[in-house]
Scaffold this motif. Structure first.
Motif, PDB file in Angstrom:
ATOM      1  N   UNK A   3      45.367  45.048  45.888  1.00 57.65           N
ATOM      2  CA  UNK A   3      46.531  45.406  45.093  1.00 57.65           C
ATOM      3  C   UNK A   3      47.262  44.141  44.690  1.00 57.65           C
ATOM      4  N   UNK A   4      48.108  44.223  43.693  1.00 58.38           N
ATOM      5  CA  UNK A   4      48.848  43.067  43.256  1.00 58.38           C
ATOM      6  C   UNK A   4      48.036  42.219  42.280  1.00 58.38           C
ATOM      7  N   UNK A   5      48.450  40.973  42.069  1.00 58.95           N
ATOM      8  CA  UNK A   5      47.801  40.124  41.051  1.00 58.95           C
ATOM      9  C   UNK A   5      46.364  39.752  41.378  1.00 58.95           C
ATOM     10  N   UNK A   6      45.936  39.833  42.647  1.00 62.14           N
ATOM     11  CA  UNK A   6      44.561  39.481  43.010  1.00 62.14           C
ATOM     12  C   UNK A   6      43.647  40.699  43.067  1.00 62.14           C
ATOM     13  N   UNK A   7      44.167  41.864  42.740  1.00 64.06           N
ATOM     14  CA  UNK A   7      43.352  43.080  42.783  1.00 64.06           C
ATOM     15  C   UNK A   7      42.318  43.048  41.667  1.00 64.06           C
ATOM     16  N   UNK A   8      41.174  43.736  41.861  1.00 67.33           N
ATOM     17  CA  UNK A   8      40.173  43.810  40.789  1.00 67.33           C
ATOM     18  C   UNK A   8      40.762  44.484  39.545  1.00 67.33           C
ATOM     19  N   UNK A 313      26.265  41.776  38.613  1.00 69.75           N
ATOM     20  CA  UNK A 313      27.666  41.625  39.001  1.00 69.75           C
ATOM     21  C   UNK A 313      28.352  40.513  38.217  1.00 69.75           C
ATOM     22  N   UNK A 314      27.611  39.860  37.321  1.00 68.20           N
ATOM     23  CA  UNK A 314      28.155  38.724  36.567  1.00 68.20           C
ATOM     24  C   UNK A 314      28.752  39.225  35.245  1.00 68.20           C
ATOM     25  N   UNK A 315      29.916  38.717  34.936  1.00 73.73           N
ATOM     26  CA  UNK A 315      30.603  39.061  33.685  1.00 73.73           C
ATOM     27  C   UNK A 315      30.520  37.865  32.748  1.00 73.73           C
ATOM     28  N   UNK A 346      37.156  49.192  27.836  1.00 66.60           N
ATOM     29  CA  UNK A 346      38.594  49.012  28.027  1.00 66.60           C
ATOM     30  C   UNK A 346      38.828  48.269  29.340  1.00 66.60           C
ATOM     31  N   UNK A 347      39.892  47.512  29.374  1.00 65.75           N
ATOM     32  CA  UNK A 347      40.276  46.804  30.600  1.00 65.75           C
ATOM     33  C   UNK A 347      41.790  46.770  30.702  1.00 65.75           C
ATOM     34  N   UNK A 348      42.265  46.713  31.959  1.00 65.48           N
ATOM     35  CA  UNK A 348      43.713  46.685  32.165  1.00 65.48           C
ATOM     36  C   UNK A 348      44.326  45.374  31.716  1.00 65.48           C
ATOM     37  N   UNK A 349      43.591  44.296  31.873  1.00 63.80           N
ATOM     38  CA  UNK A 349      44.100  42.976  31.557  1.00 63.80           C
ATOM     39  C   UNK A 349      43.044  42.212  30.773  1.00 63.80           C
ATOM     40  N   UNK A 350      43.457  41.070  30.234  1.00 62.38           N
ATOM     41  CA  UNK A 350      42.507  40.197  29.564  1.00 62.38           C
ATOM     42  C   UNK A 350      41.495  39.670  30.578  1.00 62.38           C
ATOM     43  N   UNK A 353      35.359  35.035  32.608  1.00 64.42           N
ATOM     44  CA  UNK A 353      34.071  35.093  33.302  1.00 64.42           C
ATOM     45  C   UNK A 353      34.221  35.154  34.826  1.00 64.42           C
ATOM     46  N   UNK A 354      35.399  34.867  35.375  1.00 65.33           N
ATOM     47  CA  UNK A 354      35.603  34.889  36.824  1.00 65.33           C
ATOM     48  C   UNK A 354      36.370  36.138  37.278  1.00 65.33           C
ATOM     49  N   UNK A 355      36.618  37.064  36.373  1.00 70.36           N
ATOM     50  CA  UNK A 355      37.397  38.256  36.736  1.00 70.36           C
ATOM     51  C   UNK A 355      36.614  39.146  37.692  1.00 70.36           C
ATOM     52  N   UNK A 356      37.346  39.741  38.663  1.00 72.19           N
ATOM     53  CA  UNK A 356      36.774  40.735  39.554  1.00 72.19           C
ATOM     54  C   UNK A 356      37.028  42.101  38.947  1.00 72.19           C
TER      55      UNK A 356
END
Length: 368
Positions: A3-8, A313-315, A346-350, A353-356
């Protein structure tokens, strides 16, 4: 970490599938008249009468309004009097010419007779010279009479032209309909003073209505004359009207980045008024089979257009070469993906390549 800013980042995925789309263009426009006429005087003056009202249907040649002639009738009478006087002058010049012609013939006969007598020494040389001088004077007088006759004729022609001009000017004060039309505006009332070219009435041809449509330049590929169209008027929301592209404007709007097209009705329905808003869908020829992706999946990253692909698992970001698009949100992929590839819709945030990621069915649901 959950949860929070480090959440997937929650995302929705889809698989790239081949298919065939039906491309179309959509735009908003207004109903206009192809043939619109402003009826007004050719000279400045005062409106004497207006014989029609807004909404009236008029026929070609129908008397619509009249301007005040002021002193045109008096000027016409003056010209008529001048023409009568010029006619009398012409008759006098013709009579004078006949008299001078007779005098010259008499002088010519006397000169021939005296020449014969002088050759036989029956008269003196001075008498012969007098007769020859009489002949020369008669010829000069005949020339002057012919010149007066020509001047009288030209003066009569000038006055006739002035009369024709006054009659034409008088006729132009009566404003008539140039075609079968409907009166849409009455811009001057009796007693108003208008200048040359100012409109007294505005007319439109009711059978010449079409829709001026604005289309996004970036999505206007394939726009051409003859494309079939579906027209939905705001005043008739339940009616789907048919039409076709009658003209594509050569000049686009550089401010709004739009192209203009004129769409004609097939056929013209009843109850359509100028200024009605319309939603127009133009059908393009069916595209060939290709890979399709949702328009929502396409993003811009560092000036490149593409999608985020989940490979295992790679973006990673994949740049694409896109083709045509349909109104249901599908876009052709010409190069960059293969069938079965999984991409982010769709995604919640921008993303980077390192996004979880956390794959969900919908972003609208509650977070786990």
């Amino acid at each position: 970490m959950r949860a929070g800013p480090l959440a997937p980042i929650r995302v929705t995925l889809t698989s790239v599938q081949p298919g065939r789309l039906t491309p179309a263009l959509f735009g908003i426009g207004t109903v206009e008249a192809r043939r619109s006429v402003l009826v007004g005087p050719t000279l400045a003056g005062r409106v004497r009468s207006v014989r029609v009202e807004v909404g009236d249907t008029v026929q070609a040649g129908q008397w619509l309004a009249e301007m005040d002639p002021v002193d045109l009738e008096e000027r016409r009478l003056a010209v008529e009097a001048s023409i009568a006087r010029a006619g009398s002058t012409l008759a006098a010049a013709q009579a004078q010419g006949r008299d001078m012609l007779a005098r010259r013939e008499l002088a010519a006969m006397n000169a021939r007779r005296n020449t014969d007598l002088a050759a036989q020494n029956f008269i003196s040389a001075g008498a012969l010279e007098a007769r020859l001088q009489e002949l020369a004077s008669a010829e000069a007088a005949l020339g002057a009479a012919e010149a007066n006759l020509s001047a009288a004729q030209h003066d009569l022609q000038r006055l006739a032209a002035e009369r024709a001009g006054l009659l034409q000017q008088r006729a132009s004060l009566r404003l008539t309909a140039p075609m079968d039309a409907v009166v849409t505006s009455r811009d001057a009332e009796p007693g108003s003073t208008v200048i040359a070219g100012q409109a007294v009435l505005r007319l439109i041809a009711p059978d010449s209505l079409w829709v001026r449509v604005r289309l996004d330049q970036a999505r206007s590929a394939g726009l051409a004359v003859g494309l079939p169209a579906q027209i939905a008027l705001r005043s008739q929301p339940g009616a789907a009207l048919r039409g076709h592209v009658a003209r594509v404007e050569a000049v686009s709007d550089s401010v709004t980045e739009e192209r203009m097209a004129l769409v004609a009705f097939d056929p013209l329905p009843s109850g359509v008024s100028v200024g009605d808003l319309a939603e127009v869908t133009l059908s393009l020829p069916a595209a060939s089979d290709a890979l399709l992706v949702p328009n929502a999946a396409i993003v811009q990253v560092q000036g490149r257009t593409g999608v985020w692909q989940l490979d295992g698992d790679a973006l990673r970001f994949v740049a694409l070469r896109l083709g045509q698009a349909s109104l249901d949100g599908q876009v052709q992929v010409l190069d960059g993906l293969r069938a079965g590839d999984r991409i982010v819709v769709h995604s919640e945030k921008a993303l980077n390549s390192h996004s979880r990621l956390q794959v969900v069915d919908s972003l609208a649901g509650p977070q786990p």
